[in-house]
Design a protein around this motif. Structure first.
Motif, PDB file in Angstrom:
ATOM      1  N   LEU A 163      44.500 -43.653 -51.367  1.00 33.71           N
ATOM      2  CA  LEU A 163      43.043 -43.714 -50.938  1.00 33.71           C
ATOM      3  C   LEU A 163      42.596 -42.884 -49.767  1.00 33.71           C
ATOM      4  CD1 LEU A 163      43.724 -46.415 -52.899  1.00 33.71           C
ATOM      5  CD2 LEU A 163      41.949 -47.466 -51.678  1.00 33.71           C
ATOM      6  N   GLY A 164      41.452 -42.270 -50.102  1.00 33.24           N
ATOM      7  CA  GLY A 164      40.932 -41.247 -48.977  1.00 33.24           C
ATOM      8  C   GLY A 164      39.610 -41.287 -48.592  1.00 33.24           C
ATOM      9  N   TRP A 165      39.311 -41.082 -47.576  1.00 31.92           N
ATOM     10  CA  TRP A 165      37.778 -41.070 -47.092  1.00 31.92           C
ATOM     11  C   TRP A 165      37.658 -40.008 -46.037  1.00 31.92           C
ATOM     12  CZ3 TRP A 165      40.435 -45.678 -47.890  1.00 31.92           C
ATOM     13  CH2 TRP A 165      39.944 -46.609 -48.749  1.00 31.92           C
ATOM     14  N   ARG A 166      36.353 -39.526 -46.282  1.00 27.64           N
ATOM     15  CA  ARG A 166      35.836 -38.420 -45.366  1.00 27.64           C
ATOM     16  C   ARG A 166      34.344 -38.766 -44.892  1.00 27.64           C
ATOM     17  NH1 ARG A 166      35.850 -32.342 -47.144  1.00 27.64           N
ATOM     18  NH2 ARG A 166      33.967 -33.417 -48.324  1.00 27.64           N
ATOM     19  N   TRP A 167      34.170 -39.025 -43.608  1.00 26.96           N
ATOM     20  CA  TRP A 167      32.967 -39.430 -43.057  1.00 26.96           C
ATOM     21  C   TRP A 167      32.172 -37.839 -42.541  1.00 26.96           C
ATOM     22  CZ3 TRP A 167      36.995 -42.467 -42.591  1.00 26.96           C
ATOM     23  CH2 TRP A 167      37.153 -43.555 -42.840  1.00 26.96           C
ATOM     24  N   SER A 168      30.732 -37.978 -42.707  1.00 25.52           N
ATOM     25  CA  SER A 168      29.935 -37.006 -42.395  1.00 25.52           C
ATOM     26  C   SER A 168      30.461 -36.585 -40.837  1.00 25.52           C
ATOM     27  CB  SER A 168      28.485 -37.193 -42.241  1.00 25.52           C
ATOM     28  OG  SER A 168      28.210 -38.339 -41.634  1.00 25.52           O
ATOM     29  N   PHE A 200      39.388 -40.131 -36.286  1.00 24.30           N
ATOM     30  CA  PHE A 200      38.179 -40.807 -36.408  1.00 24.30           C
ATOM     31  C   PHE A 200      37.322 -40.608 -35.011  1.00 24.30           C
ATOM     32  CE2 PHE A 200      41.004 -43.776 -38.573  1.00 24.30           C
ATOM     33  CZ  PHE A 200      40.208 -44.505 -39.481  1.00 24.30           C
ATOM     34  N   VAL A 201      36.153 -39.510 -35.383  1.00 21.05           N
ATOM     35  CA  VAL A 201      35.411 -39.262 -34.093  1.00 21.05           C
ATOM     36  C   VAL A 201      34.591 -40.462 -33.586  1.00 21.05           C
ATOM     37  CG1 VAL A 201      33.324 -38.005 -33.792  1.00 21.05           C
ATOM     38  CG2 VAL A 201      34.690 -37.160 -35.428  1.00 21.05           C
ATOM     39  N   SER A 227      31.152 -36.368 -29.286  1.00 16.40           N
ATOM     40  CA  SER A 227      30.775 -35.036 -29.765  1.00 16.40           C
ATOM     41  C   SER A 227      31.988 -34.291 -29.578  1.00 16.40           C
ATOM     42  CB  SER A 227      29.619 -34.506 -29.178  1.00 16.40           C
ATOM     43  OG  SER A 227      30.000 -34.457 -27.874  1.00 16.40           O
ATOM     44  N   THR A 228      33.000 -34.452 -28.815  1.00 16.76           N
ATOM     45  CA  THR A 228      34.245 -33.649 -28.632  1.00 16.76           C
ATOM     46  C   THR A 228      35.499 -34.083 -28.803  1.00 16.76           C
ATOM     47  OG1 THR A 228      34.096 -33.894 -26.501  1.00 16.76           O
ATOM     48  CG2 THR A 228      32.982 -32.000 -27.210  1.00 16.76           C
ATOM     49  N   LYS A 229      35.650 -35.621 -29.179  1.00 14.10           N
ATOM     50  CA  LYS A 229      36.799 -36.147 -29.181  1.00 14.10           C
ATOM     51  C   LYS A 229      37.056 -37.147 -30.283  1.00 14.10           C
ATOM     52  CE  LYS A 229      38.020 -36.326 -24.053  1.00 14.10           C
ATOM     53  NZ  LYS A 229      38.209 -36.993 -22.911  1.00 14.10           N
ATOM     54  N   ALA A 230      38.212 -37.321 -30.755  1.00 12.97           N
ATOM     55  CA  ALA A 230      38.387 -38.170 -31.796  1.00 12.97           C
ATOM     56  C   ALA A 230      39.973 -38.950 -31.425  1.00 12.97           C
ATOM     57  CB  ALA A 230      38.713 -37.457 -33.012  1.00 12.97           C
ATOM     58  N   VAL A 236      41.023 -33.779 -28.429  1.00  6.43           N
ATOM     59  CA  VAL A 236      39.816 -32.827 -28.696  1.00  6.43           C
ATOM     60  C   VAL A 236      39.880 -32.576 -30.345  1.00  6.43           C
ATOM     61  CG1 VAL A 236      38.663 -30.577 -28.354  1.00  6.43           C
ATOM     62  CG2 VAL A 236      39.961 -31.700 -26.566  1.00  6.43           C
ATOM     63  N   TRP A 237      38.608 -32.845 -30.809  1.00  6.48           N
ATOM     64  CA  TRP A 237      38.360 -32.600 -32.185  1.00  6.48           C
ATOM     65  C   TRP A 237      36.733 -32.270 -32.584  1.00  6.48           C
ATOM     66  CZ3 TRP A 237      41.093 -31.784 -36.296  1.00  6.48           C
ATOM     67  CH2 TRP A 237      40.674 -32.005 -37.534  1.00  6.48           C
ATOM     68  N   HIS A 238      36.553 -31.215 -33.436  1.00  9.11           N
ATOM     69  CA  HIS A 238      35.086 -30.935 -33.524  1.00  9.11           C
ATOM     70  C   HIS A 238      34.706 -30.811 -35.043  1.00  9.11           C
ATOM     71  CE1 HIS A 238      34.664 -29.551 -29.507  1.00  9.11           C
ATOM     72  NE2 HIS A 238      36.108 -28.970 -29.439  1.00  9.11           N
ATOM     73  N   GLU A 239      35.392 -31.672 -35.795  1.00  5.71           N
ATOM     74  CA  GLU A 239      35.457 -31.763 -37.481  1.00  5.71           C
ATOM     75  C   GLU A 239      35.125 -32.978 -37.748  1.00  5.71           C
ATOM     76  OE1 GLU A 239      38.131 -29.521 -39.621  1.00  5.71           O
ATOM     77  OE2 GLU A 239      38.717 -28.279 -38.175  1.00  5.71           O
ATOM     78  N   ALA A 240      34.859 -33.457 -38.961  1.00  5.63           N
ATOM     79  CA  ALA A 240      34.690 -34.735 -39.534  1.00  5.63           C
ATOM     80  C   ALA A 240      35.840 -35.728 -39.416  1.00  5.63           C
ATOM     81  CB  ALA A 240      34.123 -34.735 -40.987  1.00  5.63           C
ATOM     82  N   SER A 241      35.403 -37.112 -39.394  1.00  8.97           N
ATOM     83  CA  SER A 241      36.276 -37.952 -39.463  1.00  8.97           C
ATOM     84  C   SER A 241      36.977 -38.279 -41.132  1.00  8.97           C
ATOM     85  CB  SER A 241      35.779 -39.480 -39.135  1.00  8.97           C
ATOM     86  OG  SER A 241      35.210 -39.247 -37.945  1.00  8.97           O
ATOM     87  N   ARG A 242      38.320 -38.573 -40.967  1.00  4.04           N
ATOM     88  CA  ARG A 242      38.915 -38.627 -42.398  1.00  4.04           C
ATOM     89  C   ARG A 242      40.089 -39.544 -42.244  1.00  4.04           C
ATOM     90  NH1 ARG A 242      39.874 -32.192 -42.418  1.00  4.04           N
ATOM     91  NH2 ARG A 242      37.754 -32.672 -41.533  1.00  4.04           N
ATOM     92  N   MET A 243      40.239 -40.225 -43.288  1.00  2.00           N
ATOM     93  CA  MET A 243      41.519 -41.231 -43.316  1.00  2.00           C
ATOM     94  C   MET A 243      42.130 -41.065 -44.883  1.00  2.00           C
ATOM     95  SD  MET A 243      41.606 -45.377 -42.701  1.00  2.00           S
ATOM     96  CE  MET A 243      40.499 -45.820 -44.014  1.00  2.00           C
ATOM     97  N   GLU A 244      43.421 -41.352 -44.807  1.00  2.00           N
ATOM     98  CA  GLU A 244      44.313 -41.664 -46.111  1.00  2.00           C
ATOM     99  C   GLU A 244      45.245 -42.644 -45.773  1.00  2.00           C
ATOM    100  OE1 GLU A 244      43.914 -37.218 -48.398  1.00  2.00           O
ATOM    101  OE2 GLU A 244      45.836 -37.632 -47.296  1.00  2.00           O
ATOM    102  N   VAL A 245      45.220 -43.447 -46.908  1.00  2.00           N
ATOM    103  CA  VAL A 245      46.261 -44.463 -46.895  1.00  2.00           C
ATOM    104  C   VAL A 245      47.240 -44.473 -48.270  1.00  2.00           C
ATOM    105  CG1 VAL A 245      46.737 -47.011 -46.848  1.00  2.00           C
ATOM    106  CG2 VAL A 245      44.656 -46.046 -45.537  1.00  2.00           C
TER     107      VAL A 245
END
Length: 339
Positions: free
Chosen positions: A251-256, A286-287, A290-293, A309-318
């Motif tokens: 199961l996978g999610w990606r947030w804006s 998980f963001v 604005s610059t970290k996750a 440091v992270w500059h992209e969208a949040s995402r998760m897979e289980v």
């Protein structure tokens, strides 16, 4: 430009074994006069694994969306070709999905299409020996294929072993074990592999086991598929997908990109998912600003969470088994997050 003699190191291992950790450690040993690259194949569709290499100055190519034997004819070969043409590296590390079949990868790498271009110098299986006492692993075709295809076995999470785990390693790989082809064992705490060992597949090396003295089957090359796709692969507008292969599902999610999480809530979510029966693996980014996750990595119920440091969208897979009610419980919790 002529591409020739590019060394390839294959790093396999079942879900949560520690493949990424090992490759990261190897990348720190890269000779200054060589270009190294990584090809990552993911079971899921959202391109998550490369996030765990984001802080390293190394070329990364992702091949999401299935077990690697399903993609060798198209996406896998395309990703590999792109990596070769774009970077012309001296060495490529290939990290298949934890559910990838190594025998098909090896066959592809040694096929006519890559004759003189690629040189497979070694196949390593990262193994958490605690799983040798768990029939969910030992009776799984892919788990055994990964071990039987390896030139070297790199034991992981050694600091958590009990004497019974060490005894199982000896029973499986020792001089009186049944398999005639015995891989080299690499036993260290913390897990490490010297780059001088990367070309192990080119040498006629004896079994070298570092197991302390005081702590003293055959599987099919083919498999059936049940890639039941409940949702189409993610595009810019979708947030969730679910897919199935053999006895596993993801199961996978990606947030804006502008969706931020509270760090305490992330910890609570991860604790909840870890408590669900039949969940094997959790990976997520998980963001929180604005610059970290928060980077989340869970295997065998053991949680690792680090901020970077992270500059992209949040995402998760289980990833978990196909039995039980865990997907419904997980979807409900994630729906609450999104609302």
């Amino acid at each position: 430009m002529r591409f020739q003699g590019i060394k390839v190191t294959l790093v396999t291992g079942f879900l949560g074994a520690g493949k990424t950790t090992l490759i990261r450690q190897l990348l720190t040993q890269s000779p200054p006069n060589e270009r190294w690259a990584v090809l990552v194949n993911e079971f899921g569709d959202i391109g998550l694994d490369s996030a765990f290499y984001a802080d390293l100055d190394v070329a990364i190519t992702e091949v999401p969306g299935g077990c690697v034997c399903c993609t060798t004819s198209a996406a896998f070969q395309q990703g590999l070709n792109q990596l070769i043409r774009q970077y012309n590296p001296d060495r490529i590390f290939i990290e298949p999905s934890g559910l990838g079949h190594p025998k098909q990868i090896i066959q592809k790498l040694r096929g006519d299409a890559y004759q003189d271009v690629l040189l497979l110098t070694g196949a390593f299986c990262v193994l958490d020996a605690r799983n040798l006492n768990d029939e969910r692993y030992t009776k799984h075709v892919i788990f055994n294929d990964q071990i039987e295809s390896a030139d070297g076995i790199v034991l992981s999470h050694v600091n958590r072993y009990q004497q019974d785990d060490i005894d199982l390693v000896k029973a499986r790989f020792g001089p009186f074990s049944i398999p005639t082809r015995k891989p080299t064992l690499f036993f260290s705490d913390p897990m490490t592999l010297d780059i001088d060992s990367l070309d192990i597949g080119l040498k006629d090396m004896p079994l070298l086991s570092n197991i302390p003295k005081g702590e003293e089957h055959q599987s099919s090359e083919h498999h059936t598929h049940d890639h039941a796709q409940q949702k189409a692969p993610l595009d810019d507008d979708t947030r969730y997908y679910q897919k199935q292969q053999d006895a596993m599902q993801v199961l996978g999610w990606r947030w804006s990109r502008d969706h931020c999480f509270d760090e305490e809530k992330v910890s609570s979510i991860v604790q909840f998912i870890t408590s669900l029966d039949d969940v094997y693996r959790i990976k997520g980014v998980f963001v929180i600003s604005s610059t970290k996750a928060v980077f989340v990595n869970v295997a065998r119920g053991e949680i690792s969470m680090n901020t970077s440091v992270w500059h992209e969208a949040s995402r998760m897979e289980v990833i978990g088994g196909i039995e039980g009610n865990w997907p419904n419980a997980l979807r409900q919790r994630c729906d609450d997050i999104l609302s």
